[in-house]
Design a protein around this motif. Structure first.
Motif, PDB file in Angstrom:
ATOM      1  N   PRO A 290       0.550  -1.225  -0.054  1.00  0.00           N
ATOM      2  CA  PRO A 290      -0.129  -0.131   0.162  1.00  0.00           C
ATOM      3  C   PRO A 290       0.906   1.091   0.122  1.00  0.00           C
ATOM      4  O   PRO A 290       0.471   2.206  -0.667  1.00  0.00           O
ATOM      5  CB  PRO A 290      -1.003  -0.162   1.404  1.00  0.00           C
ATOM      6  N   MET A 291       2.018   1.217   0.809  1.00  0.00           N
ATOM      7  CA  MET A 291       2.885   2.159   0.779  1.00  0.00           C
ATOM      8  C   MET A 291       3.111   2.681  -0.786  1.00  0.00           C
ATOM      9  O   MET A 291       3.388   3.744  -1.295  1.00  0.00           O
ATOM     10  CB  MET A 291       4.127   1.904   1.365  1.00  0.00           C
ATOM     11  N   ALA A 292       3.627   1.593  -1.496  1.00  0.00           N
ATOM     12  CA  ALA A 292       3.908   1.686  -2.814  1.00  0.00           C
ATOM     13  C   ALA A 292       3.053   2.262  -3.646  1.00  0.00           C
ATOM     14  O   ALA A 292       3.093   3.533  -4.488  1.00  0.00           O
ATOM     15  CB  ALA A 292       4.528   0.645  -3.514  1.00  0.00           C
ATOM     16  N   ILE A 293       1.652   1.815  -3.724  1.00  0.00           N
ATOM     17  CA  ILE A 293       0.550   2.454  -4.359  1.00  0.00           C
ATOM     18  C   ILE A 293       0.253   3.629  -3.999  1.00  0.00           C
ATOM     19  O   ILE A 293       0.333   4.753  -5.119  1.00  0.00           O
ATOM     20  CB  ILE A 293      -0.605   1.632  -4.199  1.00  0.00           C
ATOM     21  N   VAL A 294       0.274   4.194  -2.715  1.00  0.00           N
ATOM     22  CA  VAL A 294      -0.085   5.586  -2.750  1.00  0.00           C
ATOM     23  C   VAL A 294       1.055   6.359  -2.837  1.00  0.00           C
ATOM     24  O   VAL A 294       1.162   7.524  -3.455  1.00  0.00           O
ATOM     25  CB  VAL A 294      -0.416   5.625  -1.182  1.00  0.00           C
ATOM     26  N   GLY A 295       2.363   5.826  -2.420  1.00  0.00           N
ATOM     27  CA  GLY A 295       3.531   6.823  -2.890  1.00  0.00           C
ATOM     28  C   GLY A 295       3.894   6.944  -4.226  1.00  0.00           C
ATOM     29  O   GLY A 295       4.078   8.113  -4.506  1.00  0.00           O
ATOM     30  N   ALA A 296       3.444   6.020  -5.208  1.00  0.00           N
ATOM     31  CA  ALA A 296       3.757   6.152  -6.557  1.00  0.00           C
ATOM     32  C   ALA A 296       2.930   7.485  -6.937  1.00  0.00           C
ATOM     33  O   ALA A 296       3.057   8.015  -7.938  1.00  0.00           O
ATOM     34  CB  ALA A 296       3.709   5.008  -7.188  1.00  0.00           C
TER      35      ALA A 296
END
Lengths: 375, 316
Positions: free
Chosen positions: B111-117
């Motif tokens: 989820p960090m990756a999805i939101v961060g991207a």
């Protein structure tokens, strides 16, 4: 052509604070641009204050930005606006690129790219082999031995080794006689593998592997000595280790592009599978040449080598199981002619190998161990 | 009074993009891969710069250096998770350690990756000089994501359309242009039936029905996405989507992949040509309100290969 007298252009202005699109009239002056917005207000952009962001690709509106982020933006659809700008502000214009200039740049880039590609190709064809030879010379022999050991093991682990002591000693004896005369830094170790394939290979560090199939088609120990001399020269001249080193840069580049260093490591270690190892034709010729000299030095009749290759050439057709040795050592006419030229003119009292022992019996002593003859 | 209709248009060409890819490939080889981050940035800057909406082009402001730093941080983070996992394995046993790694990567880092991207990409995008932004933290996304994954698993996939809609809502509702948000009012119940149908028809239609389902979902999502008083709408159809897929696949096959830039351009144009924003968007009222963001999430997304976002046109 640009109308050099044209001074007024229509465009759009964005203030960097709102998404409002202002229609604007742009006047190209001697020190900068004068922007008149639809409400009559003015903005002055000095030539050194703004930068070009777009407008050099075909059909792309000219986009200029001024000030720190978020910048003010001026967009003029007509690309000839850029040319007019460059004429008016030669000092500041260097960083502005018109479509025509961009095309020119692209052509240069393409030429430079092709040149670079040529350089990379040349480096790969000539530079890397030289580098590989240099590096190979610096590698401690113990490393080569360790590499060779694992290579031989990976190939012969599925095979039985001929353990007949007389045969083993005979083959090893021939190898050692030559290696003594050649004064090599490797201590050679010959192994006979109990397999019907006609094959022989050398691994770095001094390992020579002869297959029973090849042994049995030799008609004299001198013929075997010829094959051994050739293989020993691959070791002495480090052809194997150089072939591996030549592969390294290409594999690294491939790994970098693919972005997978794991497989790169794997490839480096499996580069050691002999199947992927190919000596260059020049290496083969060099091993022939030095092999003949080594035979002569050791007092062994080099005609054995020639006779063996001639017979290979004659029987080449119709013997599929010979593929192993033939595929790596094709007895081409050119190769045989070169050998003939090397051997001609050297006459000497050759000392017969193995003191005239019964070669026909000896060369089969491995097979008899495994399959005792019924008769 | 007639409603204003605004449309995107894509001006990029395969030839230009091919040249960019070509130069990038050479530089990547020469730099042993380091240039990859700058290459990605150059491609994005081109694609965004060639995309017009209502007469003005988008701009991309990201840099290769940002991507490199983000990627390094992402590698560090994933590495730290793995190290912690190994330590836990040693202290509490193998199963606990393995569970920790899966949970940390799947329920926190993903989820960090999805939101961060998305945060990074939107913050580096502008139109008419005004930046986009994403205004939610990955911490708010974790409950939605974890619950959605668990419910999907427990219901053997039946919950997936609801999960998908919730992710979409989270991503759209927190997306801003300047100081104004986008909003999404879709409901999982509206696509549940078609999802079931698509699952049932998948095998009998040799998978082809999936194009019609994807097109339906695409239209549904766009028609439930709005900005100010204006609403998006897409006219993507299953047949057109299938045609795009087949021609793209054929192009790639025949040219051994060299046609990739043309495929990229065709795909973007395909979606751009079918999208409209209708209604009073009050763009005049939008004020600049940029937001900082780092590229760590982008790096994570690259590392973990999660790209839930970039499926459609600009991921909106």
């Amino acid at each position: 052509m640009t109308d050099t007298r044209r001074l007024l252009w229509n465009g759009w202005y964005y203030d960097g604070q709102t998404a409002r699109r202002h229609s604007v009239e742009v006047e190209v002056g001697s020190t900068g641009l004068a922007l008149t917005l639809e409400d009559g207000s003015m903005r002055r952009w000095m030539y050194h204050e703004f930068r070009q962001v777009q407008g050099s690709r075909p059909g792309e509106p000219v986009r200029l930005e001024r000030g720190p982020d978020p910048p003010e933006i001026l967009v003029v659809e007509d690309q000839s606006f850029l040319e007019r700008l460059k004429e008016n502000a030669p000092g500041a214009a260097r960083s502005w690129v018109t479509p025509a200039e961009r095309r020119k740049r692209q052509r240069w880039l393409l030429a430079a790219g092709l040149l670079g590609l040529g350089a990379v190709g040349a480096g790969y064809t000539w530079g890397i082999p030289i580098l590989a030879a240099r590096v190979a010379a610096k590698i401690p022999p113990e490393w080569e031995v360790r590499l060779g050991e694992s290579l031989v093991e990976s190939v012969t682990s599925q095979e039985r080794i001929c353990s007949d002591p007389e045969l083993q000693q005979a083959v090893q004896g021939v190898v050692e006689r030559m290696s003594r005369e050649a004064g090599s830094r490797y201590s050679f170790q010959a192994t006979v593998v109990d397999a019907s394939m006609v094959n022989a290979f050398a691994a770095p560090g001094g390992f020579i592997v002869i297959y029973r199939g090849l042994l049995e088609i030799t008609e004299s120990p001198e013929e075997l000595a010829g094959v051994l001399a050739h293989e020993m020269q691959h070791v002495i001249q480090q052809h194997g280790i150089r072939a591996i080193l030549r592969e390294v840069p290409l594999r690294l580049v491939v790994a970098a592009v693919v972005g997978d260093l794991g497989t790169a490591g794997q490839m480096l270690t499996t580069a050691s599978s002999l199947g992927s190892l190919r000596y260059r034709r020049a290496d083969e010729a060099s091993a022939d040449r030095a092999g003949v000299l080594m035979l002569q030095k050791a007092g062994i009749d080099p005609n054995g080598m020639l006779v063996f290759f001639r017979r290979l050439a004659q029987q080449e057709r119709g013997l599929p199981e010979w593929v192993g040795y033939l595929s790596t050592h094709p007895p081409t006419r050119d190769r045989i002619r070169k050998l003939e030229a090397l051997i001609a003119g050297v006459e000497k009292d050759w000392q017969p190998l193995l003191g005239g022992r019964d070669w026909d019996r000896l060369k089969r002593s491995c097979a008899t161990l495994v399959t005792p003859e019924v008769s | 009074m007639n409603t204003p209709i605004r449309k995107p248009a894509f001006h990029g060409t395969g030839g230009e993009l091919f040249l960019i890819h070509l130069v990038n490939a050479l530089l990547i080889v020469i730099t042993l891969g380091i240039y990859w981050f700058w290459a990605k940035t150059k491609v994005r800057a081109y694609l965004y710069g060639q995309t017009e909406f209502d007469g003005d082009r988008f701009a991309y402001h990201g840099t290769g250096g940002e991507l490199l730093r983000g990627w390094l941080k992402a590698v560090g983070l994933v590495f730290a998770v793995l190290v912690a996992g190994v330590l836990i394995q040693l202290l509490l046993g193998e199963i606990v350690g393995a569970l920790f790694i899966y949970a940390a990567l799947g329920f926190v880092v993903a989820p960090m990756a999805i939101v961060g991207a998305r945060r990074y990409r939107l913050s580096r995008t502008s139109w008419r000089g005004v930046r986009f932004s994403f205004r939610a933290s990955w911490k708010e996304f974790i409950p939605i994501f974890v619950l959605g994954v668990l419910l999907t698993v427990v219901t053997l996939g039946l919950y997936y359309p609801f999960f998908h809609v919730q992710v979409r809502r989270f991503l759209v509702d927190h997306s801003y242009f300047g100081n104004r948000p986008f909003s999404f009012d879709g409901d999982g119940r509206d696509i549940f039936g078609r999802h079931l149908l698509a699952l049932l028809l998948f095998v009998p239609t040799l998978g082809f029905y999936w194009f019609w389902y994807t097109a339906f979902r695409n239209r549904y999502y766009w028609s439930h996405t709005s900005f100010g008083g204006a609403r998006f709408d897409s006219t993507v159809t299953g047949g057109a989507l299938l045609g795009l897929f087949l021609t793209n696949a054929l192009l790639l096959l025949v040219t051994l992949g060299i046609a990739f830039p043309w495929v990229q351009v065709r795909t973007i144009r395909f979606h751009a040509d079918r999208l409209v924003l209708a209604g009073p968007a009050e763009l005049e009222e939008v004020r600049q309100e940029a937001l900082a963001a780092t590229a760590t999430g982008e790096g994570l997304a690259d590392l973990m290969d999660v790209d839930l976002v970039g499926a459609d046109f600009f991921g909106l």
